[in-house]
Design an enzyme around this catalytic site. Structure first.
Site, short mmCIF file in Angstrom:
data_model
loop_
_atom_site.label_atom_id
_atom_site.label_comp_id
_atom_site.label_asym_id
_atom_site.label_seq_id
_atom_site.Cartn_x
_atom_site.Cartn_y
_atom_site.Cartn_z
N LYS A 97 51.40 48.48 42.12
CA LYS A 97 50.94 49.96 41.23
C LYS A 97 51.31 50.64 41.55
O LYS A 97 52.37 50.67 42.44
CB LYS A 97 49.98 50.02 40.40
N TYR A 137 47.83 46.24 29.83
CA TYR A 137 46.58 46.21 29.88
C TYR A 137 45.69 45.45 28.07
O TYR A 137 44.25 46.49 28.28
CB TYR A 137 45.59 47.29 30.35
N PHE A 145 37.38 52.43 31.49
CA PHE A 145 37.98 52.69 32.39
C PHE A 145 40.08 53.06 31.86
O PHE A 145 40.68 53.16 32.59
CB PHE A 145 38.54 52.24 33.42
N ARG A 173 46.72 35.15 43.13
CA ARG A 173 45.36 35.83 42.77
C ARG A 173 44.62 35.51 44.22
O ARG A 173 44.20 36.67 44.22
CB ARG A 173 43.95 35.01 41.17
N THR A 179 39.01 41.75 42.12
CA THR A 179 39.85 43.56 41.75
C THR A 179 38.98 45.01 42.51
O THR A 179 39.36 45.80 41.85
CB THR A 179 38.78 43.24 40.05
N ARG A 190 44.29 42.74 48.46
CA ARG A 190 43.11 44.36 48.46
C ARG A 190 42.47 44.44 49.56
O ARG A 190 42.21 45.41 49.82
CB ARG A 190 43.16 44.53 47.24
N ASN A 200 43.52 50.48 43.43
CA ASN A 200 43.81 48.38 44.30
C ASN A 200 45.05 48.28 44.43
O ASN A 200 44.93 47.17 44.62
CB ASN A 200 42.63 47.43 43.64
N HIS A 203 49.01 44.00 41.18
CA HIS A 203 48.49 43.11 39.58
C HIS A 203 48.66 41.67 39.78
O HIS A 203 49.97 41.54 39.76
CB HIS A 203 49.06 44.22 38.05
N GLU A 214 52.88 37.87 29.86
CA GLU A 214 53.10 39.54 30.16
C GLU A 214 54.18 39.17 31.46
O GLU A 214 55.47 39.97 31.38
CB GLU A 214 52.43 39.08 31.97
P1 IDP Z 1 42.03 42.75 37.47
O1 IDP Z 1 43.37 43.35 38.11
O2 IDP Z 1 41.66 42.12 39.00
O3 IDP Z 1 42.59 41.51 36.90
P2 IDP Z 1 40.92 43.58 35.52
O4 IDP Z 1 40.00 44.19 35.24
O5 IDP Z 1 42.10 42.52 35.40
O6 IDP Z 1 41.09 43.03 37.03
O7 IDP Z 1 41.42 45.05 35.66
C1 IDP Z 1 42.36 45.17 35.77
C2 IDP Z 1 42.41 46.85 36.23
O8 IDP Z 1 41.97 47.48 35.93
C3 IDP Z 1 42.05 46.63 38.07
O9 IDP Z 1 42.91 46.63 38.75
C4 IDP Z 1 41.33 47.88 38.34
O10 IDP Z 1 42.90 48.88 38.68
C5 IDP Z 1 41.51 48.74 36.39
N1 IDP Z 1 39.84 48.18 36.68
C6 IDP Z 1 39.10 47.27 36.67
N2 IDP Z 1 37.36 47.66 36.64
C7 IDP Z 1 37.43 48.69 36.97
C8 IDP Z 1 36.17 49.99 37.14
O11 IDP Z 1 35.18 49.70 36.91
N3 IDP Z 1 36.78 51.48 37.23
C9 IDP Z 1 38.40 51.81 37.43
N4 IDP Z 1 39.19 50.60 36.93
C10 IDP Z 1 39.23 49.90 37.22
MG MG Z 2 43.90 41.48 35.14
#
Ligand code: IDP
Ligand code: MG
Length: 238
Positions: A97, A137, A145, A173, A179, A190, A200, A203, A214
């Site tokens: 990212k 997304y 968010f 993963r 996450t 991470r 973080n 992706h 994707e």
């Molecule tokens: P992932 O990236 O580990 O698959 P997802 O739940 O798919 O996690 O969420 C996508 C992205 O959304 C996360 O990588 C993070 O950047 C953002 N995200 C997830 N949860 C939160 C949150 O509670 N606050 C702010 N950003 C979030």
């Molecule tokens: Mg995800």
């Protein structure tokens, strides 16, 4: 005895021709017509066989018939597409990212996937539009968010990649970590390199269907490179 053989061969030929016609086996269209033609000619020979009286004639017809039946699979085999160089392994979509790119973490992240043994099959640096980020997304569109996340993803260069290898979706993963970097294990990307969930840095597709979607969203088919890596025989022992 012979009649049993005839029926068995007839059954095999009919099944083969039917499979070829229904495309349940991978043969070229020409091979399909060959299968059909041989099956028809076999049918003809088979019925004329029933009318034969003497044993000699019977044997000749049988020989002719059986050679047709045996040549059919050989002919079809020769008309098939040449076998692919190597069976295609699992693929996943990984993106660094804008925070990861800006913090100079490209080589660190790429090297973790590379050193594990995964094969890079596509890579490009892109600034996605907000619309594009929303498509990526889409599953999270109800989350509070979502807007901030899509604004952030489209705020600068993203390094989009496709990595290939046995089990790469799930293990990718693992390499990435949880996450929320506060919960990611040390040793993960991470865990080692990020602090908050909104930044973080990376992706990774979370399953086979998402990976397919994707990869299709971010890459055109011709951007995916099929090649054999020198290390494959050492990584997989074959
Ligand atoms: P992932 O990236 O580990 O698959 P997802 O739940 O798919 O996690 O969420 C996508 C992205 O959304 C996360 O990588 C993070 O950047 C953002 N995200 C997830 N949860 C939160 C949150 O509670 N606050 C702010 N950003 C979030
Ligand atoms: Mg995800």
């Amino acid at each position: 005895m012979n009649s049993r053989l005839f029926s068995a061969a007839a059954r095999t030929t009919r099944a083969f021709a039917a499979a070829a016609a229904s495309k349940s086996i991978n043969v070229l269209p020409e091979a399909r017509s060959v299968a059909g033609a041989v099956a028809t000619s076999c049918r003809g020979r088979f019925s004329s066989l029933a009318a034969l009286g003497s044993y000699g004639e019977h044997q000749n017809a049988y020989r002719q018939w059986i050679s047709g039946a045996l040549m059919l699979p050989a002919a079809v085999y020769m008309l098939q597409d040449p076998p692919a160089q190597a069976a295609e392994l699992e693929r996943t979509f990984i993106a660094i990212k804008p925070d990861g790119v800006q913090r100079g973490l490209i080589s660190e992240i790429v090297s973790r996937f590379e050193r594990k043994g995964y094969k890079l099959v596509a890579i490009k640096l892109v600034v996605p539009s907000k619309d594009f980020a929303e498509k990526h997304y889409y599953d999270l569109k109800e989350r509070p968010f979502f807007n901030g996340l899509c604004e952030f993803l489209s705020s600068g260069p993203v390094l989009a990649m496709v990595w290939e290898g046995e089990g790469v979706i799930k293990y990718g993963r693992k390499l990435i970590g949880a996450t929320d970097p506060q919960k990611s294990e040390p040793g993960t990307i991470r865990g080692d390199l990020a602090i908050i969930v909104g930044r973080n840095i990376i992706h990774g597709s979370d399953g086979p269907e998402t990976a397919k979607d994707e990869i299709n969203l971010w890459f055109k088919p011709e951007e995916l490179i099929n090649y054999t890596h020198n290390s494959e025989k050492w990584l997989y022992g074959k």
